[in-house]
Design a protein around this motif. Sequence first.
Motif, short mmCIF file in Angstrom:
data_model
loop_
_atom_site.label_atom_id
_atom_site.label_comp_id
_atom_site.label_asym_id
_atom_site.label_seq_id
_atom_site.Cartn_x
_atom_site.Cartn_y
_atom_site.Cartn_z
N GLU A 151 0.60 -1.18 0.15
CA GLU A 151 0.03 0.10 -0.20
C GLU A 151 1.04 1.46 0.05
OE1 GLU A 151 -2.89 0.22 3.01
OE2 GLU A 151 -3.66 -2.12 2.72
N PHE A 152 0.55 2.05 -0.76
CA PHE A 152 1.34 3.66 -1.12
C PHE A 152 0.32 4.67 -0.39
CE2 PHE A 152 3.84 1.01 -3.57
CZ PHE A 152 5.14 1.43 -3.43
N HIS A 153 0.82 5.44 0.16
CA HIS A 153 0.01 6.77 0.67
C HIS A 153 0.76 7.89 0.49
CE1 HIS A 153 -3.37 4.53 2.12
NE2 HIS A 153 -2.81 3.66 2.52
N GLY A 154 0.46 8.75 -0.24
CA GLY A 154 1.43 10.00 -0.38
C GLY A 154 2.54 9.74 -1.20
N GLY A 155 2.45 8.52 -2.05
CA GLY A 155 3.61 8.19 -2.97
C GLY A 155 4.64 7.50 -2.31
N ARG A 156 4.39 7.19 -0.91
CA ARG A 156 5.57 6.28 -0.02
C ARG A 156 4.83 4.99 0.52
NH1 ARG A 156 9.85 9.41 1.72
NH2 ARG A 156 10.77 6.85 1.88
N PRO A 157 5.72 3.90 0.30
CA PRO A 157 5.05 2.75 0.94
C PRO A 157 4.60 2.90 2.38
CG PRO A 157 7.47 2.47 0.57
CD PRO A 157 7.20 3.80 0.07
N SER A 158 3.37 2.45 2.59
CA SER A 158 3.09 2.56 4.02
C SER A 158 2.92 1.32 4.64
CB SER A 158 1.81 3.42 4.19
OG SER A 158 0.64 2.84 3.51
N ARG A 159 2.44 0.26 4.05
CA ARG A 159 2.26 -1.21 4.71
C ARG A 159 2.05 -2.46 3.80
NH1 ARG A 159 -2.87 -3.54 4.82
NH2 ARG A 159 -2.24 -4.77 6.37
N ILE A 160 2.49 -3.74 4.20
CA ILE A 160 2.33 -4.78 3.25
C ILE A 160 0.98 -5.31 3.24
CG2 ILE A 160 3.29 -6.77 2.76
CD1 ILE A 160 5.88 -6.19 4.10
N HIS A 161 -0.04 -5.05 2.11
CA HIS A 161 -1.12 -5.42 2.12
C HIS A 161 -1.29 -6.92 2.34
CE1 HIS A 161 -5.34 -5.10 1.01
NE2 HIS A 161 -5.23 -6.14 0.22
N GLY A 162 -0.24 -7.64 1.27
CA GLY A 162 -0.47 -9.13 1.44
C GLY A 162 0.66 -9.79 0.51
N VAL A 163 0.63 -11.11 0.57
CA VAL A 163 1.65 -11.80 -0.16
C VAL A 163 0.99 -13.06 -0.66
CG1 VAL A 163 2.40 -13.05 1.89
CG2 VAL A 163 3.96 -13.16 -0.17
N SER A 164 1.47 -13.48 -2.18
CA SER A 164 0.68 -14.72 -2.58
C SER A 164 1.84 -15.58 -3.05
CB SER A 164 -0.29 -14.14 -3.65
OG SER A 164 -0.60 -15.35 -4.61
N LEU A 165 1.85 -16.75 -2.71
CA LEU A 165 2.94 -17.70 -3.23
C LEU A 165 2.07 -18.60 -3.98
CD1 LEU A 165 4.34 -18.46 0.36
CD2 LEU A 165 4.94 -16.66 -1.09
N THR A 166 2.88 -19.04 -5.23
CA THR A 166 2.63 -20.32 -5.73
C THR A 166 3.52 -21.22 -5.86
OG1 THR A 166 1.35 -18.58 -7.55
CG2 THR A 166 1.64 -20.87 -8.30
N VAL A 167 3.24 -22.17 -5.30
CA VAL A 167 4.21 -23.44 -5.14
C VAL A 167 3.94 -24.78 -5.42
CG1 VAL A 167 5.43 -22.11 -3.25
CG2 VAL A 167 3.62 -23.64 -2.63
N ALA A 168 4.58 -25.49 -5.76
CA ALA A 168 4.38 -26.89 -6.12
C ALA A 168 5.07 -27.87 -5.18
CB ALA A 168 4.81 -27.45 -7.48
#
Length: 393
Positions: free
Chosen positions: A175-192
């Motif tokens: 997530e970006f606010h005011g052009g700067r990164p503010s928090r990690i919204h999510g992570v998605s992994l694709t694995v086998a």
Amino acid sequence: MSPDMIFTSESVTPGHPDKLCDQISDAAIDALLREDARARATVECALATGILFLAARYAADALVDLPALARAVMQDAGYAAGIFDARNCSILTSFVEMPLDAREPPLWELDDDEAIGRRVAHEQANVFGYACRDTPEFMPAPISLAHRVARALDAARRNGFSSLSPDAKTQVSVEFHGGRPSRIHGVSLTVAFDGAALDEDKFEQLRAIALDALSIGNMGPDAQTKVQVNAGEPFEIGGPARHAGLTGRKNGIDSYGEIARQSGSALSGKDPSRVERAGAYAARHAAKNIVAAGLAERCEVHLAYAAGQAKPLSLSVETFGSGRLGDEKLAGRVGELLDFRPASIVRRFGLRTAPAASGAAGFYLPLATYGHFGRADLDLPWEATDVIDALKS
């Protein structure tokens, strides 16, 4: 781009088929330049179930067993057994060996300005360099974090999580606010998994790997950060047995995670006479020094080259309204300080002698995974902040 948004970038582990092709191509460039610093070469691969197609066009005073080199790269990535086995997969080759006089001129000519002017760009190219203050490496946060998680997955596989396939993809949304990164919204992994299925224990293990990797640094995950594993279609097998690979198909991963412009040309599989590779490194160096000097919060440097000319047709700087000086003034300073003619870039960064100096580990091979820029783990000349003071004056 909007200053308030969620941006997602992806990375992949070394066993992804596209990245296998990039690694094979760059391992070949390293091997040829290690034996002959004047070599010119283009090496490309295509990979599918049980078969690798390896094409190379080169002029080099060198003896390199390219198929054996390809098998070694694939085996190191984790394909030593199973559905795809580097030791017994079929390798088809198409090699065109050009005469030795097609090599680059002697390296001592790089000390002569007139000789540098005679070494023109062989192709038309628009190349871009980018830097920002998201991370200590002056890289965009989404791609930096995606690489971090991909590294953690590969390290886990090599250190005991043996059922994990060498082929995995990571996506990190910031997530970006005011052009700067503010928090990690999510992570998605694709694995086998090799011979196993995703269960609750494996999910929790993968979740812990991802969150631990993201916890390093100033901006870590929070209680609302989402972690997903194989949220798309089922991913029961990975690697070339599932999907084909091709050199140069992961340009976003190789550069800035698609948050900034990039050339449409591949970086891997080309010797440094190709300006779309060397020029991209020079543009990154210029952009990073502008930001590191405190002259902008983020910066893009664009170089336009025409075939048959040494000097770029255009050098432009874009600071997206964050510059302490005007963009044209910054472009003027950069143009006065740095020589962007192809041969000058090769000389400044030592792009022809670096493979021999790097030994068996290679110089270009490590770039083929986890990006060509912002690599704190490598001593890359285009990452040096060595013209900060000159830019400020």
